[in-house]
Design an enzyme around this catalytic site. Structure first.
Site, PDB file in Angstrom:
ATOM      1  N   GLY A  27      -2.134  -2.173   1.079  1.00 57.75           N
ATOM      2  CA  GLY A  27      -1.320  -1.264   0.279  1.00 57.75           C
ATOM      3  C   GLY A  27      -1.912   0.122   0.316  1.00 57.75           C
ATOM      4  O   GLY A  27      -2.775   0.433   1.147  1.00 57.75           O
ATOM      5  N   MET A  74      -3.944   1.519  -1.673  1.00 56.08           N
ATOM      6  CA  MET A  74      -5.336   1.640  -2.085  1.00 56.08           C
ATOM      7  C   MET A  74      -6.315   1.005  -1.109  1.00 56.08           C
ATOM      8  O   MET A  74      -7.498   1.304  -1.143  1.00 56.08           O
ATOM      9  CB  MET A  74      -5.524   0.994  -3.464  1.00 56.08           C
ATOM     10  CG  MET A  74      -4.831   1.738  -4.588  1.00 56.08           C
ATOM     11  SD  MET A  74      -5.340   3.455  -4.665  1.00 56.08           S
ATOM     12  CE  MET A  74      -7.094   3.245  -4.847  1.00 56.08           C
ATOM     13  N   LYS A  87     -11.037  -7.092  -1.571  1.00 59.48           N
ATOM     14  CA  LYS A  87     -10.288  -5.859  -1.332  1.00 59.48           C
ATOM     15  C   LYS A  87     -11.257  -4.743  -0.978  1.00 59.48           C
ATOM     16  O   LYS A  87     -12.187  -4.444  -1.733  1.00 59.48           O
ATOM     17  CB  LYS A  87      -9.481  -5.477  -2.570  1.00 59.48           C
ATOM     18  CG  LYS A  87      -8.569  -4.267  -2.360  1.00 59.48           C
ATOM     19  CD  LYS A  87      -7.563  -4.150  -3.483  1.00 59.48           C
ATOM     20  CE  LYS A  87      -6.455  -3.180  -3.122  1.00 59.48           C
ATOM     21  NZ  LYS A  87      -5.347  -3.209  -4.086  1.00 59.48           N
ATOM     22  N   ASP A 113       1.076   0.554 -12.692  1.00 60.55           N
ATOM     23  CA  ASP A 113       1.878   0.385 -11.470  1.00 60.55           C
ATOM     24  C   ASP A 113       2.403  -1.047 -11.367  1.00 60.55           C
ATOM     25  O   ASP A 113       2.291  -1.684 -10.324  1.00 60.55           O
ATOM     26  CB  ASP A 113       1.044   0.737 -10.235  1.00 60.55           C
ATOM     27  CG  ASP A 113       1.907   0.900  -8.981  1.00 60.55           C
ATOM     28  OD1 ASP A 113       3.109   1.208  -9.123  1.00 60.55           O
ATOM     29  OD2 ASP A 113       1.388   0.707  -7.871  1.00 60.55           O
TER      30      ASP A 113
END
Length: 557
Positions: A27, A29, A47, A141
């Site tokens: 995504g 980020m 991540k 978000d």
């Protein structure tokens, strides 16, 4: 070659512990990988945050604070964060629980949900947000891509909210010009679309969009042009859901439209207020079957595969096979010295790796016990805060209700006082002129009595409002004390966890070095023995067709 197979990060070890196996998502980020602890068989989602943020020292510190704050929100419907930190190269990473499930967006793409299913999913999201907001964490978000539907304990549609605490990083002013608008426009609240800071009620607006999307099968506001979509979020009234779905219960439509109010003050006071309404709606709907495997539902993806390379327990088996090969190929005891040294080294590495694995397992168990204790305390404090915040929510709603009633009665009282003053003036004038009209004096008495009664009622309501305000302030004080207690404990726990993780990382790096050496020794021995006909059966046992190569060593990050 696909993007996944060409990813240079695959196979690398992050923070000395987690080997990246495959890319599972990406995504704005960063990129999410399925990763596995190199010495213990634990699968996680890891991540890696965008590498272009490496130079932003303040942003890194801010993101770590946000992620750690989100990690304090221990809730069944929020993804667990196991580890947060930076690699030696300054690359930010988050280690999260690995989820097997389906994104909400994938399910919505198949069509509108039954109302009972949509309400159930929304209620779980609301419960998670209530806990987060109580602890001062806003998602910012929320969208269908950030919601995972899993199966837990035989219960389908168990919600997990992803990316808590990270979304705020995307709108940091150092990443773009002042006044820029960040987020996902389809789910963005009007205040966010105006470039204002998101608050708890912004998350509630996003819940309204998700409720609409699940129930109707489409978004309330759609446009291929981003600016047009933002303008719609700011000013366009939400379409009436019942016109698009006539069988929608009026209570569901009322909740949906209230969540989608442009003015945050007209939305629900907080997530607790919304949750009360959702539970009331659930009681009016048919009960739902929670068994797994309903017809027509998208099957969940399979769990992660087993590790591709053998564990250190297999190293001794390999060393034993090599010993047998050398003894058989050189039965007269005339084996080359480098072969004998290679076999001895294989045995030594297997023994050292086994001891090291035991040490890592011990340290890991201590870490897990520490994490479990931390989760327990976070959950306990979180529940206490949630109970107090729910009481505070009710108290504040009572204050607001008393205030509305006060404003109405104050208007009536002022009118009554004017009427009483006029009636008294008429009675005084009649008395001066000796006009003894009984009706004039009765009207004056009644008007004065009514004004007095309203004045007393206003005073009583003011006292009630003040008493509930005192209760709300006291509850807020208790909440803040618990939140501060949680912060202090979390900081102390993080220090202990960091020390424990460093011990595991050091031992794991040693293990990776052993793995590399063992791989080299295996390669040397195989090169010498693979063409010896007398050991062919043992070589086949060593390298079966499904696993025909020795353990791979990997780069460490």
């Amino acid at each position: 070659m696909t993007a996944k197979s060409s990813d240079k990060n695959l196979g690398k070890v992050i923070a000395g512990r987690y080997r990246l196996e495959t890319r599972i998502g990406e995504g704005g980020m960063g990129v999410v990988y399925r990763a596995r602890h190199v010495l213990i068989d634990r699968v996680v989602a890891l991540k890696l945050i965008r590498p272009d943020l490496r130079g932003e020292t303040h942003l890194r510190a801010w993101m770590l604070r946000e992620a750690r704050a989100a990690n304090r929100v221990d809730h069944a419907h929020i993804v667990d964060i196991h580890d947060i930190g930076e690699t030696d190269e300054g690359e930010l990473y988050l280690v999260m629980e690995y989820l097997v499930g389906i994104s909400l967006s994938s399910e919505i793409a198949r069509g509108p949900f039954p109302v009972v299913r949509a309400v159930d999913i929304l209620e779980q999201m609301c419960a998670a947000l209530a806990r987060a907001h109580d602890l001062g964490v806003v998602h910012r978000d929320l969208k269908s891509d950030n919601i995972m539907l899993t199966v837990k304990g035989g219960r389908k549609d168990s919600v997990k909210i992803l990316d808590f605490g990270l979304a705020g990083l995307a709108r940091d002013p150092r990443l773009a010009p002042k006044g820029a608008v960040f987020g996902t426009p389809e789910y963005m609240s009007p205040e966010q679309a105006r470039g204002e800071e998101a608050g708890p009620k912004s998350d509630l607006y996003a819940l309204g969009v998700l409720f609409f999307e699940m129930s109707i099968g489409q978004l309330p506001f759609k446009s291929p042009d981003r600016d047009t979509l933002l303008e719609m979020q700011r000013n366009a009234p939400a379409p009436r859901p019942s016109k698009l779905r006539p069988d929608l219960p009026p209570a569901a439509e009322s909740i949906m439209l209230r969540l989608l109010e442009k003015d945050p003050r007209k939305r629900f006071l907080d997530a607790h207020h919304l949750q009360e309404q959702l539970k009331a709606l659930q009681r009016s709907l048919p009960s739902r079957n929670w068994d797994v495997g309903g017809q027509g539902e998208t099957p969940a993806p399979p769990p992660p595969p087993p590790p591709q390379s053998e564990g250190v327990t297999e190293w001794a088996n390999r060393a034993a096979l090599f010993s047998r090969m050398v003894a058989r190929a050189y039965h007269q005891g005339n084996a080359p010295r480098e072969l004998e040294e290679g076999v001895a080294k294989a045995w030594d590495l297997a023994a050292r790796a086994s001891r090291l694995e035991g040490e890592v397992a011990t340290h890991t168990r201590k870490l897990e016990a520490l994490e479990k204790r931390g989760r327990g305390l976070r959950a306990e404090i979180g529940r206490k805060v949630e109970e107090l915040a729910h009481e505070e929510s009710r108290a504040l709603r009572e204050v607001a209700k008393h205030q509305e009633e006060l404003e109405r009665m104050a208007t009536e009282m002022r009118t009554a006082e004017r009427e009483a003053a006029a009636a008294k003036h008429a009675a005084d004038a009649a008395e001066k002129t000796r006009t003894f009209n009984r009706a004039i004096f009765e009207r004056a008495g009644a008007a004065i009595a009514r004004a007095t009664l309203l004045h007393e009622q206003v005073e009583k309501l003011q006292q009630l409002r003040a008493s509930r305000e005192v209760v709300a302030r006291d509850l807020r004080r208790q909440i803040e004390e618990l939140r501060n207690q949680l912060v202090r404990y979390a900081e102390a726990l993080e220090e202990d966890l960091a020390a424990g993780r460093e011990k595991v990382a050091v031992r794991t790096r040693e293990g990776i070095a052993f793995e590399r050496s063992f791989s080299e020794v295996c390669g040397l021995l195989i090169a010498h023995l693979k063409n010896k006909p007398e050991v062919r059966d043992l070589m086949n046992e060593l390298m079966p067709p499904s696993a025909d190569r020795p353990t791979r060593s990997q780069d460490v990050r």
